[in-house]
Design a protein around this motif. Structure first.
Motif, mmCIF file in Angstrom:
data_model
loop_
_atom_site.group_PDB
_atom_site.id
_atom_site.type_symbol
_atom_site.label_atom_id
_atom_site.label_comp_id
_atom_site.label_asym_id
_atom_site.label_seq_id
_atom_site.Cartn_x
_atom_site.Cartn_y
_atom_site.Cartn_z
ATOM 1 N N ALA A 43 0.807 -1.225 0.000
ATOM 2 C CA ALA A 43 0.000 0.000 0.000
ATOM 3 C C ALA A 43 0.839 1.275 0.000
ATOM 4 O O ALA A 43 0.289 2.364 0.123
ATOM 5 C CB ALA A 43 -0.932 0.001 1.207
ATOM 6 N N CYS A 44 2.139 1.144 -0.133
ATOM 7 C CA CYS A 44 3.061 2.292 -0.076
ATOM 8 C C CYS A 44 2.888 3.055 1.238
ATOM 9 O O CYS A 44 2.861 4.271 1.269
ATOM 10 C CB CYS A 44 2.874 3.230 -1.282
ATOM 11 N N ALA A 45 2.738 2.275 2.325
ATOM 12 C CA ALA A 45 2.541 2.869 3.645
ATOM 13 C C ALA A 45 3.657 2.507 4.615
ATOM 14 O O ALA A 45 3.556 2.767 5.809
ATOM 15 C CB ALA A 45 1.192 2.425 4.215
ATOM 16 N N CYS A 46 4.700 1.880 4.100
ATOM 17 C CA CYS A 46 5.884 1.575 4.907
ATOM 18 C C CYS A 46 7.063 1.624 3.950
ATOM 19 O O CYS A 46 6.894 1.961 2.791
ATOM 20 C CB CYS A 46 5.758 0.204 5.587
ATOM 21 N N SER A 47 8.217 1.283 4.407
ATOM 22 C CA SER A 47 9.368 1.263 3.494
ATOM 23 C C SER A 47 10.087 -0.075 3.556
ATOM 24 O O SER A 47 11.264 -0.169 3.232
ATOM 25 C CB SER A 47 10.333 2.400 3.842
ATOM 26 N N THR A 48 9.366 -1.128 3.940
ATOM 27 C CA THR A 48 10.013 -2.426 4.148
ATOM 28 C C THR A 48 10.117 -3.287 2.886
ATOM 29 O O THR A 48 10.415 -4.475 2.975
ATOM 30 C CB THR A 48 9.307 -3.220 5.270
ATOM 31 N N CYS A 49 9.890 -2.662 1.737
ATOM 32 C CA CYS A 49 10.148 -3.354 0.464
ATOM 33 C C CYS A 49 11.190 -2.572 -0.336
ATOM 34 O O CYS A 49 11.283 -2.701 -1.548
ATOM 35 C CB CYS A 49 8.856 -3.548 -0.334
ATOM 36 N N HIS A 50 11.976 -1.794 0.386
ATOM 37 C CA HIS A 50 13.015 -0.946 -0.197
ATOM 38 C C HIS A 50 14.122 -1.785 -0.833
ATOM 39 O O HIS A 50 14.554 -2.789 -0.276
ATOM 40 C CB HIS A 50 13.587 -0.067 0.935
ATOM 41 N N VAL A 51 14.559 -1.369 -2.012
ATOM 42 C CA VAL A 51 15.703 -1.988 -2.691
ATOM 43 C C VAL A 51 16.539 -0.908 -3.356
ATOM 44 O O VAL A 51 16.102 0.230 -3.517
ATOM 45 C CB VAL A 51 15.273 -3.004 -3.783
ATOM 46 N N TYR A 52 17.736 -1.309 -3.761
ATOM 47 C CA TYR A 52 18.601 -0.483 -4.601
ATOM 48 C C TYR A 52 18.546 -1.078 -6.007
ATOM 49 O O TYR A 52 18.864 -2.252 -6.204
ATOM 50 C CB TYR A 52 20.042 -0.495 -4.096
ATOM 51 N N VAL A 53 18.124 -0.285 -6.950
ATOM 52 C CA VAL A 53 18.021 -0.718 -8.346
ATOM 53 C C VAL A 53 19.417 -0.634 -8.974
ATOM 54 O O VAL A 53 20.176 0.307 -8.713
ATOM 55 C CB VAL A 53 17.036 0.203 -9.100
#
Length: 107
Positions: A43-53
């Motif tokens: 839901a774009c309500a946290c940042s726990t799927c963050h990656v470096y592209v």
């Protein structure tokens, strides 16, 4: 379908086929890839799927929307150029070959 390479912080690689229409986050979740927690379920309500592209992919991806930019402020060690939230990256044939690396941890 796109072949996406997910790279854990320790360098372990997972190459998976992700169906079009899913997000890069859903591809990780559905294939048991460690390092993408996705606490909010996309839901774009946290940042726990963050990656470096991977650097060669930065310009190929759609621009970040304001909501994603705001959530990246809460990510672990965000990189202004390479950080993305995988819940905001919709898979299509154009993403075939995408490489993303997980940060040391998600917060």
């Amino acid at each position: 379908m796109a072949k996406i390479t997910y790279v854990e912080h320790d360098g372990t690689e997972h190459v998976v086929d992700v169906p079009n229409g899913l997000t890069v986050m859903e591809g990780a979740r559905d294939n048991g890839i460690p390092g993408i927690e996705a606490d909010c379920g996309g839901a774009c309500a946290c940042s726990t799927c963050h990656v470096y592209v991977a650097e060669d992919w930065v310009e190929k991806l759609p621009a970040k929307e304001a909501m994603e930019e705001d959530m990246l402020d809460f990510a672990y060690e965000p990189d202004p150029a390479r950080s993305r939230l995988t819940c905001q990256l919709k898979v299509s044939d154009e993403l075939d070959g995408l490489r993303v690396q997980m940060p040391e941890k998600q917060i």
